[in-house]
Design an enzyme around this catalytic site. Structure first.
Site, mmCIF file in Angstrom:
data_model
loop_
_atom_site.group_PDB
_atom_site.id
_atom_site.type_symbol
_atom_site.label_atom_id
_atom_site.label_comp_id
_atom_site.label_asym_id
_atom_site.label_seq_id
_atom_site.Cartn_x
_atom_site.Cartn_y
_atom_site.Cartn_z
ATOM 1 N N HIS A 121 0.818 -1.216 0.000
ATOM 2 C CA HIS A 121 0.000 0.000 0.000
ATOM 3 C C HIS A 121 0.850 1.262 0.000
ATOM 4 O O HIS A 121 0.337 2.338 0.295
ATOM 5 C CB HIS A 121 -0.958 -0.009 1.205
ATOM 6 C CG HIS A 121 -1.981 -1.110 1.098
ATOM 7 N ND1 HIS A 121 -2.708 -1.577 2.166
ATOM 8 C CD2 HIS A 121 -2.363 -1.870 0.044
ATOM 9 C CE1 HIS A 121 -3.505 -2.547 1.763
ATOM 10 N NE2 HIS A 121 -3.306 -2.757 0.492
ATOM 11 N N CYS A 152 4.672 22.502 -11.007
ATOM 12 C CA CYS A 152 3.734 22.525 -12.157
ATOM 13 C C CYS A 152 2.341 22.984 -11.726
ATOM 14 O O CYS A 152 1.425 23.110 -12.542
ATOM 15 C CB CYS A 152 3.645 21.119 -12.786
ATOM 16 S SG CYS A 152 2.546 19.979 -11.897
HETATM 17 N N1 APR Z 1 -0.543 -8.200 17.901
HETATM 18 C C1 APR Z 1 -1.241 -9.012 17.065
HETATM 19 N N2 APR Z 1 -2.345 -8.605 16.386
HETATM 20 C C2 APR Z 1 -2.734 -7.321 16.580
HETATM 21 C C3 APR Z 1 -2.055 -6.422 17.435
HETATM 22 C C4 APR Z 1 -0.910 -6.914 18.118
HETATM 23 N N3 APR Z 1 -0.198 -6.149 18.953
HETATM 24 N N4 APR Z 1 -2.713 -5.225 17.397
HETATM 25 C C5 APR Z 1 -3.756 -5.380 16.569
HETATM 26 N N5 APR Z 1 -3.770 -6.630 16.077
HETATM 27 C C6 APR Z 1 -4.672 -7.206 15.080
HETATM 28 C C7 APR Z 1 -6.128 -6.807 15.251
HETATM 29 O O1 APR Z 1 -6.803 -7.763 16.055
HETATM 30 C C8 APR Z 1 -6.630 -6.822 13.810
HETATM 31 O O2 APR Z 1 -7.193 -8.076 13.472
HETATM 32 O O3 APR Z 1 -4.262 -6.669 13.846
HETATM 33 C C9 APR Z 1 -5.373 -6.605 12.957
HETATM 34 C C10 APR Z 1 -5.356 -5.259 12.261
HETATM 35 O O4 APR Z 1 -6.383 -5.294 11.308
HETATM 36 P P1 APR Z 1 -6.799 -3.957 10.566
HETATM 37 O O5 APR Z 1 -6.967 -2.866 11.567
HETATM 38 O O6 APR Z 1 -7.936 -4.303 9.655
HETATM 39 O O7 APR Z 1 -5.516 -3.570 9.713
HETATM 40 P P2 APR Z 1 -5.035 -4.247 8.356
HETATM 41 O O8 APR Z 1 -5.405 -5.685 8.304
HETATM 42 O O9 APR Z 1 -3.603 -3.908 8.203
HETATM 43 O O10 APR Z 1 -5.888 -3.416 7.260
HETATM 44 C C11 APR Z 1 -5.564 -3.673 5.915
HETATM 45 O O11 APR Z 1 -7.000 -1.840 5.276
HETATM 46 O O12 APR Z 1 -7.783 0.299 5.301
HETATM 47 C C12 APR Z 1 -6.886 -0.548 4.738
HETATM 48 O O13 APR Z 1 -4.960 0.252 3.719
HETATM 49 C C13 APR Z 1 -5.486 -0.066 4.970
HETATM 50 O O14 APR Z 1 -3.517 -1.437 4.972
HETATM 51 C C14 APR Z 1 -4.794 -1.280 5.545
HETATM 52 C C15 APR Z 1 -5.710 -2.412 5.137
#
Ligand code: APR
Length: 238
Positions: A121, A152
């Site tokens: 991303h 520009c």
């Molecule tokens: N250790 C393990 N898991 C964790 C921790 C931690 N310390 N903190 C949070 N999590 C988990 C949460 O339970 C959740 O399931 O990480 C996950 C984060 O999920 P999202 O918030 O949905 O983030 P992500 O999966 O990276 O989102 C993907 O969505 O909006 C777009 O571009 C944005 O890159 C992002 C994409």
């Protein structure tokens, strides 16, 4: 949890073809909120839903409002890599980990010393003109005021993939290559909610898929090992 961590540790000891695929949950222990957890970015109250603000059409229509959100919510000064980032960089330096594939835009894997990082991303540490694509330092974009403009006259934007935009084909192709070839695939800190990134999991052909995530994901049943614990905690033990 101990049994599962021991298994993961053995998998790492036995392999020199490990690939990591992660998301916002890898950076929460560095102080960067994720998106979909209870206190995540998408659950905070904003004038518009954050998923709307982080879209190409919104950026084109309302760049001033985009930049208010960007500077307040995406740019967090003083954040440092945590134990998960550092352990991954170590595994790469030991010749065991082939690639970090991340959905994150915070640059913390590189800050931890990882060299082969595929940013699906993009990154808020890089910027370019939305009109002529001239590259710019991210400094003014992240820490300036008002609308950063190119010579520009175009608006300067971050090198991130906004909603409604395609991912970089070359980065996706390389991510698929690493995951297809991987002996051990560790997926960490991602809800596996967002495509096409989440779809990368299906390219894995091995029998050593470990999922390290605080909450359940749609791919838990697909994994060979599931650890619902904090990733920094787990990585400090493997
Ligand atoms: N250790 C393990 N898991 C964790 C921790 C931690 N310390 N903190 C949070 N999590 C988990 C949460 O339970 C959740 O399931 O990480 C996950 C984060 O999920 P999202 O918030 O949905 O983030 P992500 O999966 O990276 O989102 C993907 O969505 O909006 C777009 O571009 C944005 O890159 C992002 C994409």
């Amino acid at each position: 949890m101990q049994e599962a961590i021991r298994t993961l540790k053995n998998w790492l000891a036995e392999s020199d073809n490990i690939v990591f695929f992660g998301g916002a949950g890898v950076s929460t222990e560095s102080g960067i909120p994720d998106f979909r957890s209870v206190d995540g970015l998408y659950n905070q109250k904003w004038k518009y839903p954050p998923e709307t603000i982080l879209s190409a059409s919104f950026f084109a229509r309302n760049p001033e409002e985009y930049y208010r959100f960007h500077r307040e919510k995406l740019v967090i000064d003083g954040v440092k890599p945590n134990r998960a980032h550092l352990r991954l960089a170590e595994l790469e330096a030991e010749g065991k980990l082939r690639a970090v594939i991340t959905q994150n835009i915070d640059g913390l894997h590189q800050a931890a010393g990882s060299k082969n990082v595929l940013e699906l991303h993009g990154s808020i540490l890089r910027a370019h003109c939305a009109r002529c694509r001239k590259p710019y330092s991210a400094e003014r974009m992240n820490h300036g005021t008002g609308l950063p403009r190119c010579d520009c006259g175009g608006v300067i934007r971050p090198d991130i993939v906004l909603y409604e935009e395609p991912l970089d084909e070359d980065v996706m192709g390389r991510a698929i290559h690493y995951i297809r070839q991987a002996e051990v695939l560790i997926i960490g800190g991602t809800s596996l909610n967002v495509y096409p990134a989440a779809g990368l999991v299906r390219y894995y052909r091995g029998q050593r898929l470990a999922l390290v995530n605080l909450s359940e994901t749609p791919y838990d049943s697909f994994a060979d090992l599931v650890i619902h614990e904090k990733i920094g905690e787990v990585f400090s033990q493997i």
